[in-house]
Enzyme design. Sequence first.
Site, PDB file in Angstrom:
ATOM      1  N   TYR A   1    -111.596 145.173   8.124  1.00  0.00           N
ATOM      2  CA  TYR A   1    -112.906 144.174   9.233  1.00  0.00           C
ATOM      3  C   TYR A   1    -112.094 143.717  10.476  1.00  0.00           C
ATOM      4  O   TYR A   1    -112.894 143.612  11.025  1.00  0.00           O
ATOM      5  CB  TYR A   1    -113.677 143.978   7.906  1.00  0.00           C
ATOM      6  CG  TYR A   1    -114.283 144.902   7.128  1.00  0.00           C
ATOM      7  CD1 TYR A   1    -115.336 145.730   7.428  1.00  0.00           C
ATOM      8  CD2 TYR A   1    -113.898 145.277   6.266  1.00  0.00           C
ATOM      9  CE1 TYR A   1    -116.062 146.452   7.240  1.00  0.00           C
ATOM     10  CE2 TYR A   1    -114.344 145.448   5.632  1.00  0.00           C
ATOM     11  CZ  TYR A   1    -115.591 146.488   5.398  1.00  0.00           C
ATOM     12  OH  TYR A   1    -116.238 147.292   5.053  1.00  0.00           O
TER      13      TYR A   1
ATOM     14  N   GLU B   1    -108.340 161.827   1.709  1.00  0.00           N
ATOM     15  CA  GLU B   1    -108.310 162.161   2.965  1.00  0.00           C
ATOM     16  C   GLU B   1    -106.766 161.581   3.010  1.00  0.00           C
ATOM     17  O   GLU B   1    -106.210 161.599   4.196  1.00  0.00           O
ATOM     18  CB  GLU B   1    -108.932 161.353   3.955  1.00  0.00           C
ATOM     19  CG  GLU B   1    -110.163 161.307   3.830  1.00  0.00           C
ATOM     20  CD  GLU B   1    -110.965 160.564   5.279  1.00  0.00           C
ATOM     21  OE1 GLU B   1    -110.467 159.736   5.582  1.00  0.00           O
ATOM     22  OE2 GLU B   1    -112.188 160.979   5.869  1.00  0.00           O
TER      23      GLU B   1
ATOM     24  N   CYS C   1    -116.878 154.549   8.619  1.00  0.00           N
ATOM     25  CA  CYS C   1    -116.746 153.521   8.783  1.00  0.00           C
ATOM     26  C   CYS C   1    -115.540 153.132   6.894  1.00  0.00           C
ATOM     27  O   CYS C   1    -115.697 152.572   7.226  1.00  0.00           O
ATOM     28  CB  CYS C   1    -118.141 152.470   8.287  1.00  0.00           C
ATOM     29  SG  CYS C   1    -119.161 153.711   8.049  1.00  0.00           S
ATOM     30  N   HIS C   2    -116.009 153.496   6.512  1.00  0.00           N
ATOM     31  CA  HIS C   2    -115.123 154.134   4.836  1.00  0.00           C
ATOM     32  C   HIS C   2    -114.094 153.761   5.106  1.00  0.00           C
ATOM     33  O   HIS C   2    -113.147 154.199   3.915  1.00  0.00           O
ATOM     34  CB  HIS C   2    -115.429 155.964   4.232  1.00  0.00           C
ATOM     35  CG  HIS C   2    -115.388 157.087   4.807  1.00  0.00           C
ATOM     36  ND1 HIS C   2    -115.519 157.349   5.935  1.00  0.00           N
ATOM     37  CD2 HIS C   2    -113.929 157.001   4.917  1.00  0.00           C
ATOM     38  CE1 HIS C   2    -114.997 158.512   6.107  1.00  0.00           C
ATOM     39  NE2 HIS C   2    -113.584 159.150   5.495  1.00  0.00           N
TER      40      HIS C   2
END
Length: 93
Positions: free
Chosen positions: A24, A82, A54-55
Site C-alpha cells: 500500500y 497468479e 487490488c488483491h
Amino acid sequence: MKVSFKERVAGVVRRIPAGAVMTYKEVAAAAGHPGAFRAVGSLMKANRDPAVPCHRVVRSDLRPGEYNRGGERAKIARLTDEGVTVRDGRVKR
DNA sequence: TAGCTGACGCAAA
DNA sequence: ATTTGCGCCAGCT
C-alpha cells in the site's frame, strides 16, 4: 488536469503484473502521495473496477491484508493462483 | 464546512 | 517473534 488521488492509485495498481505484489505504501508513493497509504486501502475497497487488481496490493509486513469476500484467505488463494508464493499467511518474496 | 471511518504503518512492550 | 496502541491521509456523509 485534476486527477483525484484514487484515480492515480487505480492507474498504478492496474500496472501491477500478475505474479507481482505491491505494498500500500508503494502504491501511495507511486500515486504521488507517499503518506496516504491509509487512503489507498479505503479507495481499494471502494473501487470495484475489475481492471484494478487490488488483491495484488499487500501490506508492508508482507501480510495479504483484508479483502472483500472472505478476507485474507481469499486474497491468498488469488495471489497463489497468479504465481505469488504465500507461506502461512505471509507473502514470500 | 467539519467530523467520522477505514482493505495501513510503525514504535513500543 | 508477536501483540497493542497511536498516528496518518484521503474520501464519504
